[in-house]
Design a protein around this motif. Structure first.
Motif, PDB file in Angstrom:
ATOM      1  N   THR A  44       4.461   0.887 -11.380  1.00 43.30           N
ATOM      2  CA  THR A  44       4.965   2.215 -11.739  1.00 43.30           C
ATOM      3  C   THR A  44       4.534   3.249 -10.705  1.00 43.30           C
ATOM      4  N   PHE A  45       3.261   3.212 -10.301  1.00 39.81           N
ATOM      5  CA  PHE A  45       2.789   4.155  -9.286  1.00 39.81           C
ATOM      6  C   PHE A  45       3.482   3.923  -7.944  1.00 39.81           C
ATOM      7  N   GLU A  46       3.804   2.674  -7.631  1.00 40.36           N
ATOM      8  CA  GLU A  46       4.527   2.402  -6.389  1.00 40.36           C
ATOM      9  C   GLU A  46       5.888   3.088  -6.417  1.00 40.36           C
ATOM     10  N   VAL A  47       6.569   3.015  -7.546  1.00 40.34           N
ATOM     11  CA  VAL A  47       7.881   3.671  -7.674  1.00 40.34           C
ATOM     12  C   VAL A  47       7.723   5.187  -7.652  1.00 40.34           C
ATOM     13  N   LEU A  48       6.738   5.705  -8.414  1.00 44.60           N
ATOM     14  CA  LEU A  48       6.545   7.158  -8.477  1.00 44.60           C
ATOM     15  C   LEU A  48       6.190   7.760  -7.127  1.00 44.60           C
ATOM     16  N   THR A  49       5.467   7.003  -6.299  1.00 47.42           N
ATOM     17  CA  THR A  49       5.059   7.514  -4.986  1.00 47.42           C
ATOM     18  C   THR A  49       6.036   7.103  -3.893  1.00 47.42           C
ATOM     19  N   GLN A  50       7.166   6.557  -4.288  1.00 49.35           N
ATOM     20  CA  GLN A  50       8.216   6.123  -3.362  1.00 49.35           C
ATOM     21  C   GLN A  50       7.662   5.186  -2.290  1.00 49.35           C
ATOM     22  N   GLY A  51       6.771   4.280  -2.730  1.00 53.64           N
ATOM     23  CA  GLY A  51       6.251   3.252  -1.846  1.00 53.64           C
ATOM     24  C   GLY A  51       5.051   3.661  -1.008  1.00 53.64           C
ATOM     25  N   LYS A  52       4.584   4.893  -1.157  1.00 52.47           N
ATOM     26  CA  LYS A  52       3.410   5.321  -0.384  1.00 52.47           C
ATOM     27  C   LYS A  52       2.165   4.557  -0.829  1.00 52.47           C
TER      28      LYS A  52
END
Length: 62
Positions: A44-52
């Motif tokens: 979820t955090f990967e998606v929310l941070t757009q892969g950052k």
């Protein structure tokens, strides 16, 4: 991904700040430090941070 990665990304110096920015309780953040961030939450955090921030793929497989 570790809680320290989240703190760096969100520019937080304390878990209280991170808790306020992410909406997760300080107790949850403490548990993540001890046991690791759950794989779905990492994704979820990967998606929310757009892969950052990247999810730990080994944790996703296990």
């Amino acid at each position: 991904m570790k809680p320290s990665d989240l703190m760096s990304h969100y520019g937080c110096k304390t878990k209280r700040e991170l808790s306020q920015k992410t909406g997760f309780s300080e107790v949850t953040l403490w548990k993540w430090e001890k046991n690791g961030i759950p794989p779905r939450t990492q994704a979820t955090f990967e998606v929310l941070t757009q892969g950052k921030l990247k999810a730990n793929l080994e944790a996703l497989i296990a």
